[in-house]
Design a protein around this motif. Sequence first.
Motif, PDB file in Angstrom:
ATOM      1  N   MET A   1      -0.043  10.625  -1.364  1.00 45.81           N
ATOM      2  CA  MET A   1       0.593   9.360  -1.726  1.00 45.81           C
ATOM      3  C   MET A   1       0.342   9.079  -3.212  1.00 45.81           C
ATOM      4  O   MET A   1      -0.773   9.204  -3.682  1.00 45.81           O
ATOM      5  CB  MET A   1      -0.047   8.248  -0.886  1.00 45.81           C
ATOM      6  CG  MET A   1       0.676   6.941  -0.974  1.00 45.81           C
ATOM      7  SD  MET A   1      -0.286   5.639  -0.202  1.00 45.81           S
ATOM      8  CE  MET A   1      -0.721   6.345   1.351  1.00 45.81           C
TER       9      MET A   1
ATOM     10  N   LYS B   1       1.804   3.644  -5.028  1.00 41.70           N
ATOM     11  CA  LYS B   1       2.197   3.222  -3.678  1.00 41.70           C
ATOM     12  C   LYS B   1       1.066   2.486  -2.975  1.00 41.70           C
ATOM     13  O   LYS B   1       1.278   1.862  -1.942  1.00 41.70           O
ATOM     14  CB  LYS B   1       2.595   4.432  -2.825  1.00 41.70           C
ATOM     15  CG  LYS B   1       3.881   5.074  -3.248  1.00 41.70           C
ATOM     16  CD  LYS B   1       5.057   4.172  -2.939  1.00 41.70           C
ATOM     17  CE  LYS B   1       6.359   4.791  -3.365  1.00 41.70           C
ATOM     18  NZ  LYS B   1       7.452   3.810  -3.356  1.00 41.70           N
ATOM     19  N   LEU B   2      -0.128   2.616  -3.512  1.00 40.31           N
ATOM     20  CA  LEU B   2      -1.273   1.938  -2.911  1.00 40.31           C
ATOM     21  C   LEU B   2      -1.400   0.569  -3.564  1.00 40.31           C
ATOM     22  O   LEU B   2      -1.898   0.439  -4.682  1.00 40.31           O
ATOM     23  CB  LEU B   2      -2.528   2.786  -3.148  1.00 40.31           C
ATOM     24  CG  LEU B   2      -3.770   2.385  -2.388  1.00 40.31           C
ATOM     25  CD1 LEU B   2      -3.535   2.427  -0.889  1.00 40.31           C
ATOM     26  CD2 LEU B   2      -4.914   3.310  -2.769  1.00 40.31           C
ATOM     27  N   LEU B   3      -0.931  -0.454  -2.875  1.00 37.53           N
ATOM     28  CA  LEU B   3      -0.843  -1.779  -3.482  1.00 37.53           C
ATOM     29  C   LEU B   3      -2.136  -2.568  -3.354  1.00 37.53           C
ATOM     30  O   LEU B   3      -2.466  -3.380  -4.210  1.00 37.53           O
ATOM     31  CB  LEU B   3       0.292  -2.577  -2.823  1.00 37.53           C
ATOM     32  CG  LEU B   3       1.682  -1.946  -2.911  1.00 37.53           C
ATOM     33  CD1 LEU B   3       2.693  -2.804  -2.171  1.00 37.53           C
ATOM     34  CD2 LEU B   3       2.103  -1.776  -4.357  1.00 37.53           C
ATOM     35  N   PHE B   4      -2.862  -2.339  -2.268  1.00 36.10           N
ATOM     36  CA  PHE B   4      -4.078  -3.106  -2.031  1.00 36.10           C
ATOM     37  C   PHE B   4      -4.950  -2.317  -1.069  1.00 36.10           C
ATOM     38  O   PHE B   4      -4.466  -1.835  -0.039  1.00 36.10           O
ATOM     39  CB  PHE B   4      -3.709  -4.469  -1.416  1.00 36.10           C
ATOM     40  CG  PHE B   4      -4.887  -5.378  -1.180  1.00 36.10           C
ATOM     41  CD1 PHE B   4      -5.504  -6.017  -2.245  1.00 36.10           C
ATOM     42  CD2 PHE B   4      -5.352  -5.604   0.101  1.00 36.10           C
ATOM     43  CE1 PHE B   4      -6.590  -6.863  -2.022  1.00 36.10           C
ATOM     44  CE2 PHE B   4      -6.438  -6.451   0.328  1.00 36.10           C
ATOM     45  CZ  PHE B   4      -7.047  -7.081  -0.743  1.00 36.10           C
TER      46      PHE B   4
ATOM     47  N   GLU C   1      13.480   7.997  -2.197  1.00 36.42           N
ATOM     48  CA  GLU C   1      12.810   6.860  -2.861  1.00 36.42           C
ATOM     49  C   GLU C   1      13.489   6.506  -4.178  1.00 36.42           C
ATOM     50  O   GLU C   1      13.689   5.328  -4.499  1.00 36.42           O
ATOM     51  CB  GLU C   1      11.357   7.229  -3.137  1.00 36.42           C
ATOM     52  CG  GLU C   1      10.442   6.784  -2.043  1.00 36.42           C
ATOM     53  CD  GLU C   1       9.024   6.787  -2.541  1.00 36.42           C
ATOM     54  OE1 GLU C   1       8.300   7.673  -2.099  1.00 36.42           O
ATOM     55  OE2 GLU C   1       8.686   5.941  -3.374  1.00 36.42           O
TER      56      GLU C   1
ATOM     57  N   GLN D   1      15.456   2.833  -5.090  1.00 38.64           N
ATOM     58  CA  GLN D   1      15.146   1.895  -6.187  1.00 38.64           C
ATOM     59  C   GLN D   1      16.421   1.224  -6.683  1.00 38.64           C
ATOM     60  O   GLN D   1      16.400   0.090  -7.146  1.00 38.64           O
ATOM     61  CB  GLN D   1      14.479   2.631  -7.359  1.00 38.64           C
ATOM     62  CG  GLN D   1      13.153   3.294  -7.030  1.00 38.64           C
ATOM     63  CD  GLN D   1      12.067   2.301  -6.651  1.00 38.64           C
ATOM     64  OE1 GLN D   1      12.049   1.175  -7.149  1.00 38.64           O
ATOM     65  NE2 GLN D   1      11.184   2.696  -5.747  1.00 38.64           N
TER      66      GLN D   1
ATOM     67  N   LYS E   1       7.151  -8.317  -3.635  1.00 36.86           N
ATOM     68  CA  LYS E   1       5.991  -7.420  -3.589  1.00 36.86           C
ATOM     69  C   LYS E   1       4.711  -8.140  -4.013  1.00 36.86           C
ATOM     70  O   LYS E   1       3.693  -8.078  -3.316  1.00 36.86           O
ATOM     71  CB  LYS E   1       6.252  -6.208  -4.494  1.00 36.86           C
ATOM     72  CG  LYS E   1       5.178  -5.158  -4.410  1.00 36.86           C
ATOM     73  CD  LYS E   1       5.582  -3.896  -5.151  1.00 36.86           C
ATOM     74  CE  LYS E   1       4.962  -3.862  -6.524  1.00 36.86           C
ATOM     75  NZ  LYS E   1       5.182  -2.602  -7.237  1.00 36.86           N
TER      76      LYS E   1
ATOM     77  N   LEU F   1      -2.652  -1.623   2.024  1.00 38.81           N
ATOM     78  CA  LEU F   1      -1.237  -2.000   1.911  1.00 38.81           C
ATOM     79  C   LEU F   1      -0.531  -0.968   1.038  1.00 38.81           C
ATOM     80  O   LEU F   1      -0.996  -0.673  -0.070  1.00 38.81           O
ATOM     81  CB  LEU F   1      -1.122  -3.389   1.279  1.00 38.81           C
ATOM     82  CG  LEU F   1       0.290  -3.909   1.008  1.00 38.81           C
ATOM     83  CD1 LEU F   1       1.038  -4.184   2.313  1.00 38.81           C
ATOM     84  CD2 LEU F   1       0.244  -5.185   0.164  1.00 38.81           C
ATOM     85  N   THR F   2       0.564  -0.415   1.524  1.00 38.58           N
ATOM     86  CA  THR F   2       1.301   0.587   0.746  1.00 38.58           C
ATOM     87  C   THR F   2       2.778   0.204   0.630  1.00 38.58           C
ATOM     88  O   THR F   2       3.295  -0.568   1.423  1.00 38.58           O
ATOM     89  CB  THR F   2       1.220   1.985   1.393  1.00 38.58           C
ATOM     90  OG1 THR F   2       1.828   1.930   2.675  1.00 38.58           O
ATOM     91  CG2 THR F   2      -0.200   2.476   1.503  1.00 38.58           C
ATOM     92  N   GLY F   3       3.416   0.752  -0.348  1.00 31.02           N
ATOM     93  CA  GLY F   3       4.850   0.527  -0.533  1.00 31.02           C
ATOM     94  C   GLY F   3       5.179   0.410  -2.011  1.00 31.02           C
ATOM     95  O   GLY F   3       4.311   0.608  -2.855  1.00 31.02           O
ATOM     96  N   PRO F   4       6.365   0.071  -2.383  1.00 31.56           N
ATOM     97  CA  PRO F   4       7.517  -0.095  -1.483  1.00 31.56           C
ATOM     98  C   PRO F   4       8.074   1.256  -1.039  1.00 31.56           C
ATOM     99  O   PRO F   4       8.064   2.213  -1.792  1.00 31.56           O
ATOM    100  CB  PRO F   4       8.514  -0.832  -2.367  1.00 31.56           C
ATOM    101  CG  PRO F   4       8.154  -0.470  -3.765  1.00 31.56           C
ATOM    102  CD  PRO F   4       6.691  -0.201  -3.796  1.00 31.56           C
ATOM    103  N   TRP F   5       8.565   1.277   0.210  1.00 32.19           N
ATOM    104  CA  TRP F   5       9.157   2.478   0.799  1.00 32.19           C
ATOM    105  C   TRP F   5      10.616   2.205   1.153  1.00 32.19           C
ATOM    106  O   TRP F   5      10.992   1.049   1.391  1.00 32.19           O
ATOM    107  CB  TRP F   5       8.429   2.860   2.096  1.00 32.19           C
ATOM    108  CG  TRP F   5       6.958   3.057   1.973  1.00 32.19           C
ATOM    109  CD1 TRP F   5       5.982   2.191   2.377  1.00 32.19           C
ATOM    110  CD2 TRP F   5       6.274   4.180   1.418  1.00 32.19           C
ATOM    111  NE1 TRP F   5       4.735   2.711   2.104  1.00 32.19           N
ATOM    112  CE2 TRP F   5       4.886   3.924   1.518  1.00 32.19           C
ATOM    113  CE3 TRP F   5       6.698   5.375   0.831  1.00 32.19           C
ATOM    114  CZ2 TRP F   5       3.924   4.826   1.068  1.00 32.19           C
ATOM    115  CZ3 TRP F   5       5.732   6.274   0.385  1.00 32.19           C
ATOM    116  CH2 TRP F   5       4.369   5.997   0.499  1.00 32.19           C
TER     117      TRP F   5
END
Lengths: 114, 251
Positions: free
Chosen positions: A1, A5-8, B68, B72, B215, B236-240
Amino acid sequence: MSENKLLFNTGSLDELSQEIGEITSTEKSKLELNPDNADSGLAKLVLTLIELIRKLVEKQAMRRVDGGSLTDAEIERLGETLMKLEIKMEELKKHFNLTDSDLNINLGPLGDLM
Amino acid sequence: MKLLIYAIVSVKDAPGTLNSLLTGMKGTSGMPLYSVPFNEVSVVVSNINSEGLNASQTDAIGYAGLIETLAQKFTLLPMRFGSVMGSTQEIADMLGKNMNEILRNLEKVEDKFEFGLKIFCDSEKVRAGLKAKSAASAKLIDKPAPEIKHSVYLDYVNQKLKEHRLEELLMAYVDSVIAEIKGTLARLNSIDKFRKTGAEKNIIDAVFLLDKNKKAELIKVVEGFKKQYPELDFILTGPWPPYSFIDITIK
Protein backbone atom coordinates in the motif's frame (compact mmCIF):
# COMPACT_ATOMS: atom_id res chain seq x y z
CA MET A 1 0.00 0.00 0.00
CA SER A 2 1.43 3.36 -0.93
CA GLU A 3 2.15 5.75 1.96
CA ASN A 4 -0.48 8.29 0.91
CA LYS A 5 -3.22 5.68 1.20
CA LEU A 6 -2.66 5.35 4.92
CA LEU A 7 -4.72 8.24 6.25
CA PHE A 8 -4.73 7.47 9.95
CA ASN A 9 -3.08 4.77 12.00
CA THR A 10 -2.90 4.43 15.76
CA GLY A 11 -1.31 1.04 16.09
CA SER A 12 1.33 -1.18 14.72
CA LEU A 13 1.03 -2.08 11.07
CA ASP A 14 2.20 -5.58 11.91
CA GLU A 15 -1.39 -6.78 12.28
CA LEU A 16 -2.30 -5.39 8.88
CA SER A 17 0.79 -6.91 7.28
CA GLN A 18 -0.02 -10.24 8.90
CA GLU A 19 -3.58 -10.12 7.62
CA ILE A 20 -2.49 -9.23 4.10
CA GLY A 21 0.03 -12.05 4.30
CA GLU A 22 -2.70 -14.50 5.26
CA ILE A 23 -4.96 -13.36 2.43
CA THR A 24 -2.26 -13.50 -0.21
CA SER A 25 -0.80 -16.76 1.04
CA THR A 26 -2.74 -19.77 -0.12
CA GLU A 27 -0.92 -22.16 2.20
CA LYS A 28 -3.35 -21.92 5.10
CA SER A 29 -6.50 -22.38 3.09
CA LYS A 30 -5.19 -24.75 0.48
CA LEU A 31 -6.47 -28.30 0.53
CA GLU A 32 -3.60 -30.35 -0.79
CA LEU A 33 -4.81 -33.61 -2.20
CA ASN A 34 -2.50 -35.93 -4.06
CA PRO A 35 -1.95 -39.69 -4.08
CA ASP A 36 0.61 -39.43 -1.26
CA ASN A 37 -1.51 -37.46 1.19
CA ALA A 38 -5.09 -38.32 0.27
CA ASP A 39 -5.78 -39.48 3.85
CA SER A 40 -4.54 -36.40 5.67
CA GLY A 41 -5.88 -33.94 3.07
CA LEU A 42 -9.34 -35.42 3.30
CA ALA A 43 -9.07 -35.68 7.09
CA LYS A 44 -8.29 -31.97 7.28
CA LEU A 45 -11.38 -31.12 5.26
CA VAL A 46 -13.67 -33.48 7.18
CA LEU A 47 -12.35 -32.48 10.61
CA THR A 48 -12.71 -28.81 9.72
CA LEU A 49 -16.39 -29.34 9.01
CA ILE A 50 -16.88 -31.45 12.14
CA GLU A 51 -15.12 -28.85 14.30
CA LEU A 52 -17.26 -26.08 12.86
CA ILE A 53 -20.45 -28.03 13.59
CA ARG A 54 -19.21 -28.99 17.07
CA LYS A 55 -18.55 -25.34 17.92
CA LEU A 56 -21.97 -24.30 16.62
CA VAL A 57 -23.63 -27.04 18.70
CA GLU A 58 -21.66 -25.94 21.75
CA LYS A 59 -22.66 -22.30 21.22
CA GLN A 60 -26.33 -23.19 20.90
CA ALA A 61 -26.11 -25.44 23.95
CA MET A 62 -24.64 -22.61 26.04
CA ARG A 63 -27.43 -20.33 24.89
CA ARG A 64 -29.96 -22.87 26.13
CA VAL A 65 -28.16 -23.33 29.45
CA ASP A 66 -27.99 -19.56 29.84
CA GLY A 67 -31.65 -19.23 28.92
CA GLY A 68 -32.63 -21.59 31.72
CA SER A 69 -34.61 -23.91 29.49
CA LEU A 70 -32.76 -27.08 30.50
CA THR A 71 -33.26 -29.21 33.57
CA ASP A 72 -30.35 -30.00 35.89
CA ALA A 73 -30.17 -33.52 34.56
CA GLU A 74 -30.15 -32.29 30.97
CA ILE A 75 -27.30 -29.89 31.75
CA GLU A 76 -25.34 -32.72 33.31
CA ARG A 77 -25.90 -34.93 30.25
CA LEU A 78 -25.07 -32.05 27.91
CA GLY A 79 -21.79 -31.46 29.74
CA GLU A 80 -20.88 -35.13 29.40
CA THR A 81 -21.68 -35.14 25.67
CA LEU A 82 -19.81 -31.90 24.88
CA MET A 83 -16.80 -32.99 26.89
CA LYS A 84 -16.62 -36.36 25.17
CA LEU A 85 -16.98 -34.69 21.77
CA GLU A 86 -14.10 -32.34 22.55
CA ILE A 87 -11.90 -35.20 23.78
CA LYS A 88 -12.69 -37.22 20.65
CA MET A 89 -11.83 -34.26 18.43
CA GLU A 90 -8.49 -33.86 20.21
CA GLU A 91 -7.76 -37.55 19.58
CA LEU A 92 -8.62 -37.23 15.89
CA LYS A 93 -6.50 -34.09 15.47
CA LYS A 94 -3.58 -35.85 17.14
CA HIS A 95 -4.07 -38.94 14.98
CA PHE A 96 -3.93 -36.90 11.76
CA ASN A 97 -1.23 -34.57 13.07
CA LEU A 98 -3.43 -31.48 12.81
CA THR A 99 -3.60 -28.39 15.02
CA ASP A 100 -6.44 -25.96 15.78
CA SER A 101 -5.02 -23.48 13.29
CA ASP A 102 -4.98 -26.16 10.56
CA LEU A 103 -8.74 -26.47 10.94
CA ASN A 104 -9.37 -22.73 11.06
CA ILE A 105 -9.10 -22.23 7.33
CA ASN A 106 -8.84 -18.74 5.90
CA LEU A 107 -11.70 -17.73 3.64
CA GLY A 108 -9.93 -14.72 2.14
CA PRO A 109 -11.97 -11.53 2.43
CA LEU A 110 -14.48 -13.31 4.67
CA GLY A 111 -11.82 -13.91 7.31
CA ASP A 112 -11.13 -17.11 9.21
CA LEU A 113 -13.71 -19.88 9.33
CA MET A 114 -13.81 -20.01 13.14
CA MET B 1 -8.13 -10.13 -30.43
CA LYS B 2 -9.50 -10.21 -26.89
CA LEU B 3 -9.79 -7.12 -24.71
CA LEU B 4 -8.97 -6.63 -21.05
CA ILE B 5 -11.50 -4.33 -19.38
CA TYR B 6 -10.41 -1.92 -16.64
CA ALA B 7 -13.44 0.19 -15.85
CA ILE B 8 -16.76 1.53 -17.08
CA VAL B 9 -16.38 5.30 -16.97
CA SER B 10 -19.05 7.99 -16.92
CA VAL B 11 -18.13 10.56 -19.57
CA LYS B 12 -21.35 12.57 -19.60
CA ASP B 13 -19.64 15.71 -18.16
CA ALA B 14 -16.44 15.62 -20.18
CA PRO B 15 -16.76 13.41 -23.24
CA GLY B 16 -13.38 14.29 -24.78
CA THR B 17 -11.25 14.25 -21.62
CA LEU B 18 -10.98 10.49 -21.23
CA ASN B 19 -9.28 9.89 -24.57
CA SER B 20 -6.71 12.61 -23.96
CA LEU B 21 -5.94 11.11 -20.53
CA LEU B 22 -5.52 7.65 -22.02
CA THR B 23 -3.15 8.85 -24.72
CA GLY B 24 0.26 7.41 -23.92
CA MET B 25 -0.96 5.36 -20.96
CA LYS B 26 0.05 1.72 -20.96
CA GLY B 27 -2.02 -1.10 -19.53
CA THR B 28 -1.22 -4.67 -18.56
CA SER B 29 1.77 -6.13 -20.44
CA GLY B 30 2.55 -2.63 -21.75
CA MET B 31 -0.41 -2.60 -24.14
CA PRO B 32 -1.85 0.85 -24.95
CA LEU B 33 -5.12 1.86 -23.30
CA TYR B 34 -8.10 3.09 -25.29
CA SER B 35 -11.82 3.53 -24.77
CA VAL B 36 -14.91 1.96 -26.27
CA PRO B 37 -17.67 4.63 -26.17
CA PHE B 38 -21.37 3.85 -25.76
CA ASN B 39 -23.89 6.61 -25.00
CA GLU B 40 -22.94 8.31 -21.70
CA VAL B 41 -20.24 5.81 -20.78
CA SER B 42 -16.92 4.57 -22.11
CA VAL B 43 -15.19 1.31 -21.33
CA VAL B 44 -11.43 1.51 -20.82
CA VAL B 45 -9.66 -1.48 -22.38
CA SER B 46 -6.36 -2.74 -23.69
CA ASN B 47 -5.69 -5.54 -26.15
CA ILE B 48 -4.43 -8.83 -24.83
CA ASN B 49 -1.37 -10.05 -26.71
CA SER B 50 -1.20 -13.45 -28.33
CA GLU B 51 0.40 -15.03 -25.23
CA GLY B 52 -2.76 -14.32 -23.27
CA LEU B 53 -3.29 -12.54 -19.97
CA ASN B 54 -0.42 -12.74 -17.53
CA ALA B 55 -2.08 -13.08 -14.13
CA SER B 56 0.91 -12.10 -12.02
CA GLN B 57 0.66 -10.15 -8.79
CA THR B 58 2.62 -7.27 -10.36
CA ASP B 59 0.11 -7.06 -13.20
CA ALA B 60 -2.81 -7.11 -10.78
CA ILE B 61 -1.24 -4.24 -8.78
CA GLY B 62 -0.57 -2.31 -11.99
CA TYR B 63 -4.16 -2.90 -13.08
CA ALA B 64 -5.48 -1.53 -9.76
CA GLY B 65 -3.14 1.46 -10.06
CA LEU B 66 -4.56 2.34 -13.46
CA ILE B 67 -8.12 2.20 -12.16
CA GLU B 68 -7.07 4.49 -9.30
CA THR B 69 -5.60 7.02 -11.73
CA LEU B 70 -8.84 7.03 -13.71
CA ALA B 71 -10.93 7.31 -10.52
CA GLN B 72 -9.13 10.56 -9.61
CA LYS B 73 -10.69 12.23 -12.68
CA PHE B 74 -13.85 10.28 -13.45
CA THR B 75 -16.77 8.53 -11.83
CA LEU B 76 -16.34 4.88 -12.70
CA LEU B 77 -17.23 1.27 -12.01
CA PRO B 78 -13.97 -0.65 -11.51
CA MET B 79 -13.80 -4.10 -13.06
CA ARG B 80 -12.21 -7.16 -11.48
CA PHE B 81 -8.70 -8.04 -12.73
CA GLY B 82 -9.11 -10.60 -15.48
CA SER B 83 -12.35 -9.23 -16.94
CA VAL B 84 -12.03 -10.09 -20.61
CA MET B 85 -14.35 -9.71 -23.59
CA GLY B 86 -13.99 -10.93 -27.15
CA SER B 87 -14.40 -7.71 -29.13
CA THR B 88 -15.59 -4.10 -29.04
CA GLN B 89 -18.92 -5.30 -30.45
CA GLU B 90 -19.29 -7.73 -27.54
CA ILE B 91 -18.63 -4.84 -25.14
CA ALA B 92 -21.22 -2.66 -26.88
CA ASP B 93 -23.77 -5.49 -26.65
CA MET B 94 -23.06 -5.95 -22.93
CA LEU B 95 -23.43 -2.21 -22.30
CA GLY B 96 -26.69 -2.10 -24.22
CA LYS B 97 -28.19 -4.95 -22.19
CA ASN B 98 -27.05 -3.57 -18.82
CA MET B 99 -27.21 0.19 -19.32
CA ASN B 100 -29.91 0.85 -16.73
CA GLU B 101 -28.03 -0.99 -14.01
CA ILE B 102 -24.73 0.62 -15.01
CA LEU B 103 -26.22 4.12 -14.86
CA ARG B 104 -27.88 3.38 -11.51
CA ASN B 105 -24.53 2.27 -10.06
CA LEU B 106 -22.66 5.21 -11.58
CA GLU B 107 -25.17 7.55 -10.01
CA LYS B 108 -24.65 5.93 -6.61
CA VAL B 109 -20.86 6.39 -6.70
CA GLU B 110 -20.81 9.73 -8.50
CA ASP B 111 -18.09 12.03 -7.12
CA LYS B 112 -17.45 9.61 -4.27
CA PHE B 113 -14.46 7.62 -3.04
CA GLU B 114 -14.29 4.51 -0.95
CA PHE B 115 -12.43 4.50 2.38
CA GLY B 116 -11.52 1.49 4.48
CA LEU B 117 -11.41 1.28 8.26
CA LYS B 118 -9.94 -1.63 10.18
CA ILE B 119 -10.33 -1.75 13.93
CA PHE B 120 -7.92 -3.82 16.00
CA CYS B 121 -7.82 -4.70 19.66
CA ASP B 122 -6.28 -7.10 22.07
CA SER B 123 -9.43 -9.16 22.66
CA GLU B 124 -8.13 -10.63 25.91
CA LYS B 125 -7.50 -7.15 27.33
CA VAL B 126 -10.88 -5.89 26.14
CA ARG B 127 -12.62 -8.93 27.65
CA ALA B 128 -10.85 -8.33 30.98
CA GLY B 129 -11.76 -4.65 30.79
CA LEU B 130 -15.39 -5.43 30.06
CA LYS B 131 -15.55 -7.89 32.93
CA ALA B 132 -13.95 -5.45 35.33
CA LYS B 133 -15.98 -2.47 34.15
CA SER B 134 -19.34 -3.98 34.79
CA ALA B 135 -19.82 -5.45 38.24
CA ALA B 136 -23.14 -6.82 37.08
CA SER B 137 -21.54 -8.48 34.10
CA ALA B 138 -18.76 -9.91 36.22
CA LYS B 139 -21.32 -11.34 38.59
CA LEU B 140 -23.20 -12.85 35.68
CA ILE B 141 -20.06 -14.45 34.30
CA ASP B 142 -19.15 -16.02 37.60
CA LYS B 143 -22.68 -17.25 38.22
CA PRO B 144 -22.59 -21.01 37.76
CA ALA B 145 -25.17 -23.04 35.91
CA PRO B 146 -27.86 -24.50 38.18
CA GLU B 147 -26.07 -26.94 40.40
CA ILE B 148 -27.34 -30.38 41.02
CA LYS B 149 -24.16 -31.92 42.34
CA HIS B 150 -20.49 -31.35 41.82
CA SER B 151 -19.32 -33.27 38.81
CA VAL B 152 -16.65 -32.99 36.18
CA TYR B 153 -19.36 -32.53 33.55
CA LEU B 154 -20.97 -29.66 35.40
CA ASP B 155 -17.58 -28.01 35.88
CA TYR B 156 -17.07 -28.36 32.15
CA VAL B 157 -20.42 -26.71 31.38
CA ASN B 158 -19.63 -23.90 33.83
CA GLN B 159 -16.28 -23.26 32.18
CA LYS B 160 -17.88 -23.20 28.72
CA LEU B 161 -20.66 -20.96 30.01
CA LYS B 162 -18.12 -18.45 31.34
CA GLU B 163 -16.37 -18.37 27.96
CA HIS B 164 -19.73 -18.03 26.18
CA ARG B 165 -20.82 -15.11 28.35
CA LEU B 166 -17.52 -13.31 27.86
CA GLU B 167 -17.86 -13.82 24.13
CA GLU B 168 -21.40 -12.39 24.23
CA LEU B 169 -20.10 -9.37 26.17
CA LEU B 170 -17.40 -8.82 23.57
CA MET B 171 -19.90 -9.08 20.71
CA ALA B 172 -22.23 -6.59 22.45
CA TYR B 173 -19.26 -4.24 22.84
CA VAL B 174 -18.37 -4.60 19.14
CA ASP B 175 -22.02 -3.90 18.24
CA SER B 176 -21.98 -0.76 20.37
CA VAL B 177 -18.77 0.45 18.68
CA ILE B 178 -20.31 -0.15 15.24
CA ALA B 179 -23.52 1.67 16.21
CA GLU B 180 -21.54 4.66 17.49
CA ILE B 181 -19.38 4.85 14.35
CA LYS B 182 -22.39 4.43 12.05
CA GLY B 183 -24.21 7.23 13.87
CA THR B 184 -21.26 9.59 13.56
CA LEU B 185 -20.65 8.76 9.90
CA ALA B 186 -24.31 9.31 9.08
CA ARG B 187 -23.58 13.00 9.63
CA LEU B 188 -21.14 12.83 6.69
CA ASN B 189 -23.85 11.24 4.53
CA SER B 190 -21.79 8.14 4.06
CA ILE B 191 -22.95 4.80 2.73
CA ASP B 192 -21.23 2.16 4.80
CA LYS B 193 -20.72 -1.56 5.16
CA PHE B 194 -19.57 -3.09 8.44
CA ARG B 195 -18.39 -6.60 9.14
CA LYS B 196 -17.75 -8.15 12.53
CA THR B 197 -14.85 -10.43 11.81
CA GLY B 198 -15.02 -12.59 14.93
CA ALA B 199 -11.21 -12.56 14.93
CA GLU B 200 -9.10 -12.02 18.03
CA LYS B 201 -7.36 -8.86 16.84
CA ASN B 202 -9.03 -7.33 13.76
CA ILE B 203 -12.53 -7.14 15.24
CA ILE B 204 -14.21 -4.84 12.69
CA ASP B 205 -13.76 -4.24 8.97
CA ALA B 206 -15.66 -1.36 7.46
CA VAL B 207 -15.84 0.49 4.15
CA PHE B 208 -17.45 3.86 3.51
CA LEU B 209 -18.54 5.65 0.38
CA LEU B 210 -18.05 9.37 0.86
CA ASP B 211 -18.02 12.56 -1.17
CA LYS B 212 -14.55 13.13 -2.63
CA ASN B 213 -14.14 16.38 -0.70
CA LYS B 214 -14.83 14.85 2.73
CA LYS B 215 -11.50 13.09 3.24
CA ALA B 216 -10.19 15.58 5.82
CA GLU B 217 -13.47 15.49 7.69
CA LEU B 218 -13.37 11.69 7.82
CA ILE B 219 -9.83 11.70 9.24
CA LYS B 220 -10.98 14.05 12.02
CA VAL B 221 -13.92 11.81 12.79
CA VAL B 222 -11.67 8.75 13.10
CA GLU B 223 -9.27 10.71 15.33
CA GLY B 224 -12.31 11.33 17.53
CA PHE B 225 -13.05 7.59 17.63
CA LYS B 226 -9.54 6.92 18.91
CA LYS B 227 -10.07 9.40 21.75
CA GLN B 228 -13.40 7.76 22.54
CA TYR B 229 -12.04 4.21 22.40
CA PRO B 230 -8.39 4.38 23.52
CA GLU B 231 -8.31 0.58 23.89
CA LEU B 232 -8.83 0.17 20.13
CA ASP B 233 -6.48 0.79 17.22
CA PHE B 234 -7.74 2.28 13.97
CA ILE B 235 -6.29 2.03 10.48
CA LEU B 236 -8.00 4.29 7.95
CA THR B 237 -7.06 3.92 4.28
CA GLY B 238 -8.14 5.50 1.03
CA PRO B 239 -9.29 7.06 -1.13
CA TRP B 240 -10.04 3.97 -3.23
CA PRO B 241 -12.22 3.43 -6.29
CA PRO B 242 -15.67 2.24 -5.14
CA TYR B 243 -14.85 -1.48 -5.24
CA SER B 244 -17.21 -2.50 -2.45
CA PHE B 245 -20.28 -0.57 -3.53
CA ILE B 246 -20.97 -1.84 -7.03
CA ASP B 247 -24.09 -3.95 -7.07
CA ILE B 248 -24.57 -5.26 -10.57
CA THR B 249 -24.91 -8.65 -12.22
CA ILE B 250 -23.84 -8.40 -15.83
CA LYS B 251 -26.36 -10.03 -18.16
